[in-house]
Design a protein around this motif. Structure first.
Motif, PDB file in Angstrom:
ATOM      1  N   VAL A   1     -46.941  25.311 -28.416  1.00 47.51           N
ATOM      2  CA  VAL A   1     -45.738  25.646 -29.189  1.00 47.51           C
ATOM      3  C   VAL A   1     -44.515  25.137 -28.425  1.00 47.51           C
ATOM      4  O   VAL A   1     -44.360  25.427 -27.241  1.00 47.51           O
ATOM      5  CB  VAL A   1     -45.627  27.165 -29.427  1.00 47.51           C
ATOM      6  CG1 VAL A   1     -44.397  27.478 -30.283  1.00 47.51           C
ATOM      7  CG2 VAL A   1     -46.885  27.706 -30.090  1.00 47.51           C
ATOM      8  N   VAL A   2     -43.668  24.370 -29.122  1.00 53.31           N
ATOM      9  CA  VAL A   2     -42.504  23.731 -28.502  1.00 53.31           C
ATOM     10  C   VAL A   2     -41.297  23.892 -29.417  1.00 53.31           C
ATOM     11  O   VAL A   2     -41.413  23.826 -30.644  1.00 53.31           O
ATOM     12  CB  VAL A   2     -42.779  22.228 -28.255  1.00 53.31           C
ATOM     13  CG1 VAL A   2     -41.516  21.499 -27.844  1.00 53.31           C
ATOM     14  CG2 VAL A   2     -43.858  22.047 -27.196  1.00 53.31           C
ATOM     15  N   ARG A   3     -40.133  24.079 -28.824  1.00 56.96           N
ATOM     16  CA  ARG A   3     -38.906  24.194 -29.605  1.00 56.96           C
ATOM     17  C   ARG A   3     -38.566  22.848 -30.257  1.00 56.96           C
ATOM     18  O   ARG A   3     -38.504  21.814 -29.582  1.00 56.96           O
ATOM     19  CB  ARG A   3     -37.753  24.640 -28.702  1.00 56.96           C
ATOM     20  CG  ARG A   3     -36.543  25.170 -29.478  1.00 56.96           C
ATOM     21  CD  ARG A   3     -35.355  25.398 -28.557  1.00 56.96           C
ATOM     22  NE  ARG A   3     -35.581  26.404 -27.556  1.00 56.96           N
ATOM     23  CZ  ARG A   3     -35.343  27.713 -27.728  1.00 56.96           C
ATOM     24  NH1 ARG A   3     -34.905  28.151 -28.893  1.00 56.96           N
ATOM     25  NH2 ARG A   3     -35.551  28.569 -26.738  1.00 56.96           N
ATOM     26  N   LYS A   4     -38.341  22.849 -31.560  1.00 54.65           N
ATOM     27  CA  LYS A   4     -38.086  21.617 -32.307  1.00 54.65           C
ATOM     28  C   LYS A   4     -36.812  20.906 -31.833  1.00 54.65           C
ATOM     29  O   LYS A   4     -36.727  19.668 -31.833  1.00 54.65           O
ATOM     30  CB  LYS A   4     -37.976  21.959 -33.797  1.00 54.65           C
ATOM     31  CG  LYS A   4     -37.403  20.888 -34.720  1.00 54.65           C
ATOM     32  CD  LYS A   4     -38.322  19.712 -34.920  1.00 54.65           C
ATOM     33  CE  LYS A   4     -37.998  18.869 -36.151  1.00 54.65           C
ATOM     34  NZ  LYS A   4     -36.619  18.676 -36.505  1.00 54.65           N
ATOM     35  N   LYS A   5     -35.824  21.666 -31.394  1.00 57.95           N
ATOM     36  CA  LYS A   5     -34.544  21.081 -31.005  1.00 57.95           C
ATOM     37  C   LYS A   5     -34.712  20.083 -29.861  1.00 57.95           C
ATOM     38  O   LYS A   5     -33.944  19.115 -29.758  1.00 57.95           O
ATOM     39  CB  LYS A   5     -33.568  22.192 -30.597  1.00 57.95           C
ATOM     40  CG  LYS A   5     -32.161  21.697 -30.302  1.00 57.95           C
ATOM     41  CD  LYS A   5     -31.229  22.853 -29.965  1.00 57.95           C
ATOM     42  CE  LYS A   5     -29.828  22.346 -29.655  1.00 57.95           C
ATOM     43  NZ  LYS A   5     -28.910  23.463 -29.323  1.00 57.95           N
ATOM     44  N   ILE A   6     -35.696  20.285 -28.996  1.00 61.04           N
ATOM     45  CA  ILE A   6     -35.914  19.355 -27.887  1.00 61.04           C
ATOM     46  C   ILE A   6     -36.334  17.997 -28.432  1.00 61.04           C
ATOM     47  O   ILE A   6     -35.879  16.947 -27.957  1.00 61.04           O
ATOM     48  CB  ILE A   6     -36.965  19.907 -26.906  1.00 61.04           C
ATOM     49  CG1 ILE A   6     -36.517  21.264 -26.379  1.00 61.04           C
ATOM     50  CG2 ILE A   6     -37.178  18.929 -25.737  1.00 61.04           C
ATOM     51  CD1 ILE A   6     -37.559  21.973 -25.539  1.00 61.04           C
ATOM     52  N   PHE A   7     -37.195  17.983 -29.443  1.00 66.18           N
ATOM     53  CA  PHE A   7     -37.560  16.736 -30.099  1.00 66.18           C
ATOM     54  C   PHE A   7     -36.336  16.074 -30.722  1.00 66.18           C
ATOM     55  O   PHE A   7     -36.174  14.847 -30.653  1.00 66.18           O
ATOM     56  CB  PHE A   7     -38.602  16.996 -31.185  1.00 66.18           C
ATOM     57  CG  PHE A   7     -40.027  16.902 -30.709  1.00 66.18           C
ATOM     58  CD1 PHE A   7     -40.557  15.694 -30.270  1.00 66.18           C
ATOM     59  CD2 PHE A   7     -40.846  18.013 -30.707  1.00 66.18           C
ATOM     60  CE1 PHE A   7     -41.867  15.600 -29.845  1.00 66.18           C
ATOM     61  CE2 PHE A   7     -42.159  17.928 -30.282  1.00 66.18           C
ATOM     62  CZ  PHE A   7     -42.676  16.710 -29.850  1.00 66.18           C
ATOM     63  N   ASP A   8     -35.490  16.873 -31.364  1.00 70.72           N
ATOM     64  CA  ASP A   8     -34.282  16.321 -31.981  1.00 70.72           C
ATOM     65  C   ASP A   8     -33.382  15.648 -30.945  1.00 70.72           C
ATOM     66  O   ASP A   8     -32.814  14.570 -31.201  1.00 70.72           O
ATOM     67  CB  ASP A   8     -33.505  17.427 -32.705  1.00 70.72           C
ATOM     68  CG  ASP A   8     -34.252  17.982 -33.905  1.00 70.72           C
ATOM     69  OD1 ASP A   8     -35.094  17.259 -34.479  1.00 70.72           O
ATOM     70  OD2 ASP A   8     -34.014  19.151 -34.262  1.00 70.72           O
ATOM     71  N   ASN A   9     -33.266  16.269 -29.771  1.00 68.74           N
ATOM     72  CA  ASN A   9     -32.442  15.683 -28.704  1.00 68.74           C
ATOM     73  C   ASN A   9     -33.043  14.380 -28.188  1.00 68.74           C
ATOM     74  O   ASN A   9     -32.324  13.428 -27.880  1.00 68.74           O
ATOM     75  CB  ASN A   9     -32.289  16.681 -27.562  1.00 68.74           C
ATOM     76  CG  ASN A   9     -31.442  17.887 -27.945  1.00 68.74           C
ATOM     77  OD1 ASN A   9     -30.656  17.821 -28.892  1.00 68.74           O
ATOM     78  ND2 ASN A   9     -31.610  18.985 -27.234  1.00 68.74           N
ATOM     79  N   ILE A  10     -34.369  14.336 -28.100  1.00 66.39           N
ATOM     80  CA  ILE A  10     -35.041  13.112 -27.654  1.00 66.39           C
ATOM     81  C   ILE A  10     -34.800  11.984 -28.655  1.00 66.39           C
ATOM     82  O   ILE A  10     -34.505  10.846 -28.269  1.00 66.39           O
ATOM     83  CB  ILE A  10     -36.555  13.368 -27.465  1.00 66.39           C
ATOM     84  CG1 ILE A  10     -36.790  14.242 -26.230  1.00 66.39           C
ATOM     85  CG2 ILE A  10     -37.323  12.047 -27.347  1.00 66.39           C
ATOM     86  CD1 ILE A  10     -38.208  14.710 -26.058  1.00 66.39           C
ATOM     87  N   LYS A  11     -34.885  12.297 -29.937  1.00 64.37           N
ATOM     88  CA  LYS A  11     -34.636  11.273 -30.947  1.00 64.37           C
ATOM     89  C   LYS A  11     -33.198  10.778 -30.882  1.00 64.37           C
ATOM     90  O   LYS A  11     -32.924   9.575 -31.031  1.00 64.37           O
ATOM     91  CB  LYS A  11     -34.947  11.812 -32.342  1.00 64.37           C
ATOM     92  CG  LYS A  11     -34.781  10.753 -33.426  1.00 64.37           C
ATOM     93  CD  LYS A  11     -35.106  11.284 -34.805  1.00 64.37           C
ATOM     94  CE  LYS A  11     -34.937  10.187 -35.847  1.00 64.37           C
ATOM     95  NZ  LYS A  11     -35.214  10.674 -37.228  1.00 64.37           N
ATOM     96  N   ALA A  12     -32.263  11.696 -30.650  1.00 59.60           N
ATOM     97  CA  ALA A  12     -30.847  11.302 -30.556  1.00 59.60           C
ATOM     98  C   ALA A  12     -30.618  10.345 -29.383  1.00 59.60           C
ATOM     99  O   ALA A  12     -29.794   9.425 -29.471  1.00 59.60           O
ATOM    100  CB  ALA A  12     -29.969  12.546 -30.402  1.00 59.60           C
ATOM    101  N   ASP A  13     -31.373  10.532 -28.315  1.00 59.43           N
ATOM    102  CA  ASP A  13     -31.187   9.703 -27.109  1.00 59.43           C
ATOM    103  C   ASP A  13     -31.980   8.402 -27.145  1.00 59.43           C
ATOM    104  O   ASP A  13     -31.537   7.391 -26.586  1.00 59.43           O
ATOM    105  CB  ASP A  13     -31.591  10.498 -25.867  1.00 59.43           C
ATOM    106  CG  ASP A  13     -30.635  11.640 -25.574  1.00 59.43           C
ATOM    107  OD1 ASP A  13     -29.502  11.613 -26.107  1.00 59.43           O
ATOM    108  OD2 ASP A  13     -31.020  12.566 -24.843  1.00 59.43           O
ATOM    109  N   THR A  14     -33.159   8.406 -27.772  1.00 59.85           N
ATOM    110  CA  THR A  14     -34.045   7.235 -27.712  1.00 59.85           C
ATOM    111  C   THR A  14     -34.198   6.510 -29.048  1.00 59.85           C
ATOM    112  O   THR A  14     -34.712   5.386 -29.080  1.00 59.85           O
ATOM    113  CB  THR A  14     -35.450   7.645 -27.229  1.00 59.85           C
ATOM    114  OG1 THR A  14     -36.079   8.473 -28.235  1.00 59.85           O
ATOM    115  CG2 THR A  14     -35.383   8.417 -25.913  1.00 59.85           C
ATOM    116  N   GLY A  15     -33.803   7.176 -30.128  1.00 61.79           N
ATOM    117  CA  GLY A  15     -33.958   6.572 -31.451  1.00 61.79           C
ATOM    118  C   GLY A  15     -35.257   6.932 -32.131  1.00 61.79           C
ATOM    119  O   GLY A  15     -35.454   6.613 -33.311  1.00 61.79           O
TER     120      GLY A  15
END
Length: 403
Positions: free
Chosen positions: A180-194
């Motif tokens: 189980v992982v917080r979705k917001k961390i994925f969102d931040n990764i996408k914002a930084d890496t595309g």
């Protein structure tokens, strides 16, 4: 948009028989606070008759035709998730109802990630090429208990890369797949890496990427998902040795345009090299430091040559790029094999007779869930006790009411 506490994400392709049972099991295991997303890239979409069985408001089915990659199928599912937390499972896997309470508890305590040591594995019927005695369905329950651990992800990532990207499930990393992982961390990764996810193996790429963005992860032995292995699954292919070959023939390349294989990895297709390449892609995308100096390439090269000796040309090509250092390999081999040896000894020493259960004639994932819950109840293992143990370890107050 409904505010879900958790999104269960199920990417799938051409395994309708198992998918339908997986959906049935997941929907029966959670409330309307949990969103279920099926991202289907099969040759044919599910029929209206199939979908009418699952008319729940929290069930979302998306179909996309065409030849897209494993990674893109995972990313599409993640795009549809609206839960605060996410958990990926395969289309032959299942969940236990306790996963919802885990997500609620994580929200209350502001926790980014929780992983589990997989303690329940279900082999679907006619899977004897992967494991003995699974002709009529086999359930393995092992080391399920209320023990908890805290792992510091930066240290665990260093161990993973020293091991050449091997055995990532043995390290204390965040695991969006069966964790189980917080979705917001994925969102931040996408914002930084595309991109949400890159590489060839979405589970290990995501594990490394998320682990690089958090400080620690809690690891439990209580099962919150069921690892399913069907005759068509990647786990079955790994078990019977069909997950290897020439790099150009790797199914993971489907849907990728001019994919760049990492230069630190031997140019053959195997479980070991796909893991290593994806871990390295995550590290490079997330700009982790000292990747090349810390990566156990000699250890990985030795594993590949030992397990897959026929790829002589590929190994010669690889050796031209760098000089094999026997002394460095010996150091890496001792360190990594010592880790696995200690890990196995600890499991054997701490093992009790009740820690290893085999149950046969389990027809599907729904029956597997019922058997697991019966086992947990009989042995007085409860998720509340597991979460209480984490709170006691951290000095937190435990709230009994989770919903």
């Amino acid at each position: 948009m409904v505010d879900y506490i958790l999104s269960i994400l199920i990417p799938t392709k051409n395994r309708k028989k198992y998918l339908l049972k997986c959906i049935e099991e997941v929907l029966s295991s959670c409330s309307k606070k949990v969103q279920i997303v099926v991202q289907d890239n099969s040759d044919e979409r599910l029929s209206l008759n199939d979908l009418e069985r699952f008319s729940n408001q929290n069930f979302n089915y998306y179909y996309e035709a065409g030849d897209i990659s494993f990674v893109d199928n995972f990313s599409r599912a993640l795009e549809k998730a609206s839960g605060e937390y996410i958990c990926f499972i395969g289309d032959d896997d299942g969940i236990l109802p306790e996963i919802e309470n885990v997500a609620i508890w994580m929200q209350k305590n502001n926790i980014d990630a929780l992983s589990q040591n997989i303690s329940a594995t279900y082999f679907w019927p006619n899977n004897q090429h992967a494991v003995k005695n699974s002709e009529t369905g086999l359930l393995k329950i092992f080391y399920a208990n209320n023990n908890v651990y805290v792992k510091y992800t930066k240290d665990e990532l260093k161990k993973l890369f020293k091991a050449g990207g091997q055995g990532y499930m043995e390290f204390g990393l965040a695991r969006p797949y069966h964790g189980v992982v917080r979705k917001k961390i994925f969102d931040n990764i996408k914002a930084d890496t595309g991109s949400y996810i890159n590489g060839l193996s979405p589970d290990i790429y995501a594990s490394v990427a998320i682990s690089s963005r958090i400080d620690k992860v809690y690891v439990i032995n209580f099962p919150i998902t069921i690892s399913g292995i069907s005759p068509k699954s990647g786990g079955a292919a790994s078990a019977n040795g069909t997950h290897t070959g020439r790099l150009k023939n790797a199914p993971h390349f489907r849907g990728h345009d001019r994919y760049c294989w990492d230069k630190l990895v031997p140019p053959i297709y195997s479980v070991e090299t796909i893991w290593a390449d994806s871990a390295l892609h995550a590290a490079r995308d997330l700009q982790m430091d000292d990747i090349e100096d810390n990566f156990g390439r000699d250890y990985l090269f030795h594993i590949c040559r030992k397990k897959y000796p026929n790829f002589v040309e590929e190994y010669l090509e690889y050796q031209q790029e760098y000089k094999y250092k026997p002394h460095k390999f010996i150091s890496e081999y001792i360190n990594n094999d010592l880790f696995y040896l200690i890990y196995r000894i600890k499991r054997k020493v701490l093992k009790r007779k009740s820690d290893n259960i085999l149950r046969t004639n389990i027809k599907d994932i729904c029956e597997a869930k019922n058997q697991i819950r019966e086992y947990l109840t009989h042995n007085h293992y409860r998720i509340e006790k597991t979460l209480l143990n984490i709170c006691a370890m951290e000095g937190w107050k435990y709230e009994k009411k989770l919903n």
